[in-house]
Write a protein that holds these residues in place. Structure first.
Motif, short mmCIF file in Angstrom:
data_model
loop_
_atom_site.label_atom_id
_atom_site.label_comp_id
_atom_site.label_asym_id
_atom_site.label_seq_id
_atom_site.Cartn_x
_atom_site.Cartn_y
_atom_site.Cartn_z
N GLN A 46 44.81 34.21 48.81
CA GLN A 46 43.60 33.79 49.52
C GLN A 46 43.91 33.41 50.97
O GLN A 46 43.16 33.77 51.90
CB GLN A 46 42.97 32.58 48.80
N SER A 105 41.74 42.98 46.88
CA SER A 105 40.76 42.08 46.27
C SER A 105 40.33 42.61 44.91
O SER A 105 40.03 41.83 44.00
CB SER A 105 39.55 41.92 47.18
N LYS A 124 34.70 36.46 52.26
CA LYS A 124 35.46 37.70 52.40
C LYS A 124 34.71 38.71 53.27
O LYS A 124 35.30 39.40 54.12
CB LYS A 124 35.73 38.31 51.02
#
Length: 501
Positions: free
Chosen positions: A314, A434, A408
């Motif tokens: 992340q 992802s 994102k």
């Protein structure tokens, strides 16, 4: 300019005085639940958050350089960016303590030093956030780090916890050495310690570029250690797993704001003219972190360890937001990437608070609840807890309409709108990785809803305060995903104010 201007550091003064006072008051507290200590700490944090929030509003009401106020002979700066980060850090610590109190109380770890050390962690974070000088950054870093080392070793009779604390201390000291060595090289090259003065000297173009580049390399390495990104991530899984879950949340939450702050202060405000050098380093760190973090997370059976590798991935994604338009003269264009990275950090910490808070809530049932298998059949035993955990997992995976999806999306949009093929390639790589990450997040949901319960017994229960906080935490992750414009606009405003100041 007022050479001292104590008002600039008034929230930090309030926090320091209160931490010392609460440490003394706690000596006379006999209640094992530490009610007086807890509420005094929460009151202090609320006051500090309110002070920073009001100062942020005042700063945003000013224009241009007026939004930034310097104090302590230019060693610290008060600007909307710093106040937003400090406000978020104070609120995050309030939530951390609320989640941690029942967990620590059942393990006889709820001592006054936990509250005092947590306030000193926040003080170190606040010092780093407002720093305008290399030495002030280092002082804040050490204040925060030493407090966290002590907290990691809070469970003294537990071998794994003690080992984690030792690893954290040794590798943290190495990271501090990297950062300090990089600062010393930049000081040797420029003769300056204040970030604006370093910027002015470097921009002049008269400094040996080799010395500057080496200094930047060590600085970025030190920052990467503190962020826990690849290849400086060795401490993260062991510390996350070995430390008490309350301390894991302390390490994985509030310090992320400080890491973003010093990265922005040093790289963007102080060394933006060297952007071509550190920009490429961040790209490599980002891709490696997303790749290794996501792949390693798939193989984990321990929930805390999985979330540790998730954190590595992340933060690698967040670093992408710091890479585009670094040396572009267009402030508006530059703000896209920085504001998306800031939004990402804020929303990631929000989701992390809930995820570890839920683990602590489940751990109160007589076991640590650290294995993924411990969540088996959770939807049958506690449907609302499973629902909230699903929100957090979907957010971390980037599933709409959770806030993680918009975070994102904002970073990817900042990359793609540059029109540069390198950034577009980075965006494609980030999307593909992802998709890999979605596997282990959705696995948690599958285990909760489709596996048979691992244990029999009554439905799980929780204190009303923790339940309300967890529900509020989950609602925030959902509502901010549906209505992200307000927070995104605020992030953009404070970044623009910092760039103009």
């Amino acid at each position: 300019m007022n050479p001292m201007n104590w008002l600039v550091v008034s929230p930090e003064i309030v926090l320091l005085v209160a931490a010392c006072a609460i440490a003394l008051i706690d000596l006379y507290v006999t209640d094992p639940k530490r009610g007086l200590t807890f509420w005094l700490t929460q009151l202090t944090l609320a006051v500090v958050a309110l002070m920073h929030a009001s100062a942020m509003q005042a700063g945003l009401g000013a224009s241009g350089a007026a939004a930034s106020v310097y104090g302590m002979q230019g060693l610290v700066v008060s600007d909307p960016l710093g106040h937003l980060l400090a406000t978020c850090a104070s609120l995050a610590l309030m939530a951390t303590l609320a989640y941690a109190r029942p967990y620590l109380g059942e393990r006889e770890l709820l001592k006054g030093e936990f509250f005092t050390l947590s306030m000193f962690v926040l003080l170190g974070v606040s010092v780093m956030i407002s720093a305008n000088n290399f030495l002030v950054i280092y002082v804040g870093l050490e204040l925060m780090s030493l407090s966290l080392y002590a907290m990691a070793a809070l469970r003294r009779d537990h071998g794994v916890s003690t080992e984690a604390a030792m690893k954290y201390f040794v590798l943290g000291a190495l990271a501090s050495g990297f950062l300090l060595y990089g600062m010393s090289m930049l000081y040797g090259a420029t003769g300056k310690l204040d970030l604006p003065e370093v910027y002015a000297v470097v921009a002049d173009g008269q400094i040996n570029p080799v010395v500057l580049t080496l200094g930047v390399v060590f600085l970025v390495a030190g920052l990467a250690f503190k962020l826990g990104v690849v290849p400086f991530h060795m401490w993260v899984p062991d510390v996350y797993q070995g430390a008490p879950t309350a301390v894991t949340l302390m390490i994985g939450g509030v310090p992320k704001f400080a890491a973003f702050a010093i990265a922005f202060r040093i790289l963007v405000e102080g060394l933006s003219t060297l952007g071509h050098d550190w920009q490429q380093m961040l790209m490599v760190l980002s891709v490696l972190s997303m790749l290794i973090g996501n792949l390693a997370a798939i193989a984990q059976t321990n929930l805390k360890r999985m979330l540790a590798y998730s954190a590595i991935a992340q933060l690698g994604f967040m670093l992408l937001g710091l890479t585009p338009t670094v040396v572009a003269a267009n402030t508006t264009s530059a703000a896209n990437g920085y504001s998306s990275a800031l939004f990402y950090v804020v929303t990631y910490v929000l989701t992390t608070l809930g995820s570890f808070g839920l683990i602590m809530l489940l751990a109160r049932q007589g076991f640590e609840s650290e294995e993924i298998s411990d969540l088996s059949g959770l939807a049958k035993r506690a449907p609302w807890i499973a629902g909230v955990m699903t929100v957090f997992m979907f957010s971390l995976a980037g599933v709409p309409p959770m806030v993680g999806f918009y975070a994102k999306f904002a970073v990817l949009q900042a990359l793609v709108t540059t029109g540069d093929s390198t950034y577009i390639t980075l965006a494609i790589v980030a999307v593909l990785l992802s998709l890999v990450a979605a596997f282990y997040y959705l696995r948690i949901v599958k285990v909760m809803y489709f596996d048979e319960p691992a244990e029999s017994g009554a439905a799980l229960t929780a204190g009303s305060g923790v339940s309300a906080l967890l529900a509020l935490n989950g609602a925030a992750a959902l509502v901010l995903g549906l209505l992200p414009q307000g927070l995104m606009a605020l992030c953009r405003d404070v970044i623009v104010a910092a760039l103009q100041g």
